[in-house]
Design a protein around this motif. Structure first.
Motif, PDB file in Angstrom:
ATOM      1  N   THR A 178       0.981  -1.202   0.146  1.00 11.15           N
ATOM      2  CA  THR A 178      -0.134   0.142   0.024  1.00 11.15           C
ATOM      3  C   THR A 178       0.879   1.264   0.103  1.00 11.15           C
ATOM      4  O   THR A 178       1.993   1.287   0.722  1.00 11.15           O
ATOM      5  N   GLY A 179       0.431   2.200  -0.798  1.00 14.21           N
ATOM      6  CA  GLY A 179       1.085   3.388  -0.759  1.00 14.21           C
ATOM      7  C   GLY A 179       0.254   4.721  -0.533  1.00 14.21           C
ATOM      8  O   GLY A 179      -0.996   4.752  -1.129  1.00 14.21           O
ATOM      9  N   GLY A 180       0.739   5.664  -0.023  1.00 17.24           N
ATOM     10  CA  GLY A 180      -0.112   6.757   0.411  1.00 17.24           C
ATOM     11  C   GLY A 180       0.297   8.280   0.204  1.00 17.24           C
ATOM     12  O   GLY A 180       1.587   8.480  -0.182  1.00 17.24           O
ATOM     13  N   ASN A 181      -0.256   9.374   0.674  1.00 16.45           N
ATOM     14  CA  ASN A 181       0.036  10.784   1.069  1.00 16.45           C
ATOM     15  C   ASN A 181       1.278  10.893   1.910  1.00 16.45           C
ATOM     16  O   ASN A 181       1.561  11.968   1.841  1.00 16.45           O
ATOM     17  N   ASP A 182       1.580  10.001   2.693  1.00 17.43           N
ATOM     18  CA  ASP A 182       2.572  10.091   3.771  1.00 17.43           C
ATOM     19  C   ASP A 182       3.701   9.862   3.356  1.00 17.43           C
ATOM     20  O   ASP A 182       4.597   9.926   4.255  1.00 17.43           O
ATOM     21  N   TYR A 183       3.792   9.799   1.967  1.00 14.67           N
ATOM     22  CA  TYR A 183       5.330   9.667   1.333  1.00 14.67           C
ATOM     23  C   TYR A 183       5.703   8.221   1.396  1.00 14.67           C
ATOM     24  O   TYR A 183       6.955   7.696   1.107  1.00 14.67           O
ATOM     25  N   ASN A 184       5.052   7.290   2.186  1.00 11.06           N
ATOM     26  CA  ASN A 184       5.516   5.898   2.315  1.00 11.06           C
ATOM     27  C   ASN A 184       4.689   4.906   1.655  1.00 11.06           C
ATOM     28  O   ASN A 184       3.652   5.127   1.291  1.00 11.06           O
ATOM     29  N   ALA A 185       5.296   3.698   1.410  1.00  9.14           N
ATOM     30  CA  ALA A 185       4.680   2.638   1.025  1.00  9.14           C
ATOM     31  C   ALA A 185       4.873   1.551   1.997  1.00  9.14           C
ATOM     32  O   ALA A 185       6.226   1.285   2.443  1.00  9.14           O
ATOM     33  N   TYR A 186       4.331   0.422   2.292  1.00 10.74           N
ATOM     34  CA  TYR A 186       4.540  -0.576   3.119  1.00 10.74           C
ATOM     35  C   TYR A 186       4.252  -1.925   2.464  1.00 10.74           C
ATOM     36  O   TYR A 186       3.132  -1.960   1.745  1.00 10.74           O
ATOM     37  N   LEU A 187       5.119  -2.934   2.660  1.00  8.58           N
ATOM     38  CA  LEU A 187       4.478  -4.343   2.411  1.00  8.58           C
ATOM     39  C   LEU A 187       4.252  -5.091   3.719  1.00  8.58           C
ATOM     40  O   LEU A 187       4.970  -4.828   4.615  1.00  8.58           O
ATOM     41  N   TRP A 188       3.077  -5.449   3.836  1.00 11.09           N
ATOM     42  CA  TRP A 188       2.614  -5.975   5.184  1.00 11.09           C
ATOM     43  C   TRP A 188       1.904  -7.373   4.967  1.00 11.09           C
ATOM     44  O   TRP A 188       1.268  -7.736   3.933  1.00 11.09           O
ATOM     45  N   ASP A 189       1.856  -8.165   6.236  1.00 13.17           N
ATOM     46  CA  ASP A 189       1.189  -9.330   6.448  1.00 13.17           C
ATOM     47  C   ASP A 189      -0.280  -9.257   6.648  1.00 13.17           C
ATOM     48  O   ASP A 189      -0.409  -8.635   7.716  1.00 13.17           O
ATOM     49  N   THR A 190      -1.188  -9.689   5.806  1.00 13.36           N
ATOM     50  CA  THR A 190      -2.535  -9.545   6.008  1.00 13.36           C
ATOM     51  C   THR A 190      -3.095 -10.378   7.202  1.00 13.36           C
ATOM     52  O   THR A 190      -4.268 -10.286   7.655  1.00 13.36           O
ATOM     53  N   SER A 191      -2.332 -11.567   7.461  1.00 13.73           N
ATOM     54  CA  SER A 191      -2.755 -12.404   8.676  1.00 13.73           C
ATOM     55  C   SER A 191      -2.681 -11.654   9.883  1.00 13.73           C
ATOM     56  O   SER A 191      -3.126 -12.090  10.911  1.00 13.73           O
ATOM     57  N   SER A 192      -1.337 -10.892   9.936  1.00 12.86           N
ATOM     58  CA  SER A 192      -0.986 -10.407  11.480  1.00 12.86           C
ATOM     59  C   SER A 192      -1.021  -8.884  11.442  1.00 12.86           C
ATOM     60  O   SER A 192      -1.200  -8.218  12.518  1.00 12.86           O
ATOM     61  N   GLY A 193      -1.078  -8.258  10.224  1.00 15.58           N
ATOM     62  CA  GLY A 193      -1.137  -6.832  10.044  1.00 15.58           C
ATOM     63  C   GLY A 193       0.272  -6.160  10.443  1.00 15.58           C
ATOM     64  O   GLY A 193       0.403  -4.899  10.409  1.00 15.58           O
ATOM     65  N   GLN A 194       1.466  -6.861  10.310  1.00 14.71           N
ATOM     66  CA  GLN A 194       2.681  -6.459  10.669  1.00 14.71           C
ATOM     67  C   GLN A 194       3.174  -6.004   9.369  1.00 14.71           C
ATOM     68  O   GLN A 194       3.120  -6.733   8.160  1.00 14.71           O
ATOM     69  N   ALA A 195       3.928  -5.130   9.466  1.00 10.60           N
ATOM     70  CA  ALA A 195       4.601  -4.294   8.244  1.00 10.60           C
ATOM     71  C   ALA A 195       5.969  -5.333   8.307  1.00 10.60           C
ATOM     72  O   ALA A 195       6.629  -5.270   8.973  1.00 10.60           O
ATOM     73  N   LEU A 196       6.333  -5.413   7.058  1.00  8.16           N
ATOM     74  CA  LEU A 196       7.432  -6.311   6.703  1.00  8.16           C
ATOM     75  C   LEU A 196       8.738  -5.413   5.978  1.00  8.16           C
ATOM     76  O   LEU A 196       9.783  -5.598   6.514  1.00  8.16           O
ATOM     77  N   HIS A 197       8.266  -4.532   5.285  1.00  4.14           N
ATOM     78  CA  HIS A 197       9.201  -3.561   4.797  1.00  4.14           C
ATOM     79  C   HIS A 197       8.349  -2.161   4.484  1.00  4.14           C
ATOM     80  O   HIS A 197       7.249  -2.078   4.197  1.00  4.14           O
ATOM     81  N   LYS A 198       9.170  -1.007   4.732  1.00  4.82           N
ATOM     82  CA  LYS A 198       8.768   0.256   4.666  1.00  4.82           C
ATOM     83  C   LYS A 198       9.604   0.865   3.411  1.00  4.82           C
ATOM     84  O   LYS A 198      10.842   0.732   3.523  1.00  4.82           O
TER      85      LYS A 198
END
Length: 325
Positions: A178-198
């Motif tokens: 996911t990517g947004g207006n906060d200048y960041n994109a995140y790869l995350w695990d949908t089972s835990s909600g944990q961000a894997l990479h920023k």
């Protein structure tokens, strides 16, 4: 003579650095909706196109047979304008969305599986997994929401601090980018909600894409920072090599093997990139809507077909196939 040759040489070098001229010579085209469309999606193999227009509502096309397959009708009773469409990686399901609700469709049976509403934000982008049961939404309130429509499980990813502009879901529904207006994109695990990479950018992130096998990810912002990432290590593989001041993309998709990336822009342009070095391999200019001012079309989607061609679908209601040089 020197004064004449110098600017000519500079012009030639500029063209060489920026790639070849845009090509307007397509190999095949389909006139899907003469009045234009507000959204359109292609299947991964570019055989099917699902599009929305106010005139015909939702229509499913078979591009291989060059004919419409089914008129799906409106998304809801209010005939809301559909602004986002995504087809699952396996081509079986699709998700369509207005600003406040979304529907899931079984394309094999050409019928809706259900309609759901969103009350705490406006929908900016959507994606759907292969089983048609798991969906991902990006909202204006900064939330990225993952939902299992069968079990009712809902995961809210709250790392973004501003609007979520673009989302991508892995075919099995396990990972989200996911990517947004906060200048960041995140790869995350949908089972835990944990961000894997920023993945950090200098401007608003407006486009993300996932490779179907999970090898690569792509993120780009409102400037000219567009990057292919190694999703295992989180390290940068390549930046797209362009001298343009802006590289704003309306769509992006990896080839099946991950070696190429197709991007489309809101101003008719389609570009093919080498994901390993960021070099531009080819580019095309899509057909604008007749009598449109300015003469531009939004490239909603692009994919590789079984003939090795690039197929594009745009706001002009036209799909075009292009041969790669």
């Amino acid at each position: 003579m020197r004064l004449f040759l110098k600017p000519l040489f500079v012009t030639f070098v500029s063209i060489a650095l920026n790639g070849c001229f845009f090509s307007n010579s397509d190999d095949q085209r389909w006139e899907l909706e003469p009045s234009g469309t507000s959204s359109l999606a292609l299947s991964r193999d570019a055989r099917f196109a699902l599009l929305y227009s106010k005139q015909q509502q939702l229509v499913l096309w078979d591009l291989q047979e060059s004919q419409p397959l089914a008129e799906l009708g409106s998304q809801d009773q209010q005939t809301s304008t559909v602004s986002r469409i995504k087809i699952s990686d396996n081509g079986r399901y699709a998700i369509t969305a207005s600003q406040t609700n979304f529907a899931v469709w079984d394309l094999a049976w050409t019928q809706a599986k259900g309609l759901w509403s969103i009350s705490d934000g406006t929908i900016r982008d959507v994606d759907i997994a292969n089983n048609g049961e798991r969906v991902l939404l990006g909202l204006t309130n900064g939330k990225a929401i993952y939902v299992n429509l069968v079990t009712g499980r809902r995961m809210e990813f709250l790392a973004h601090r501003e609007k979520v502009n673009s989302v991508a879901l892995s075919p099995n529904g396990r990972f989200a980018l996911t990517g947004g207006n906060d200048y960041n994109a995140y790869l995350w695990d949908t089972s835990s909600g944990q961000a894997l990479h920023k993945f950090e950018h200098e401007q608003r992130v407006n486009r993300v894409a996932l490779h179907r096998d999970g090898k690569y990810g792509f993120t780009s912002d409102g400037g000219n920072h567009a990057v292919v990432w190694n999703l295992v290590t989180g390290e940068e593989i390549a930046q797209l090599n362009s001298f343009s001041r802006q590289l704003i993309f309306s769509t992006a998709r990896f080839s099946d093997d991950g070696q190429m990336l197709i991007t489309g822009t809101p101003s008719s342009r389609v570009m093919i990139w080498d994901t390993q070095n960021g070099k531009q391999l080819d580019r095309f200019e899509t057909e604008p809507l007749k009598d449109a001012r300015p003469p531009r079309s939004v490239v909603y989607d692009a994919a590789f077909d079984h003939h090795g061609r690039v197929v594009t679908g745009t706001s002009a209601g036209i799909a075009q196939a292009w041969k790669l040089d």
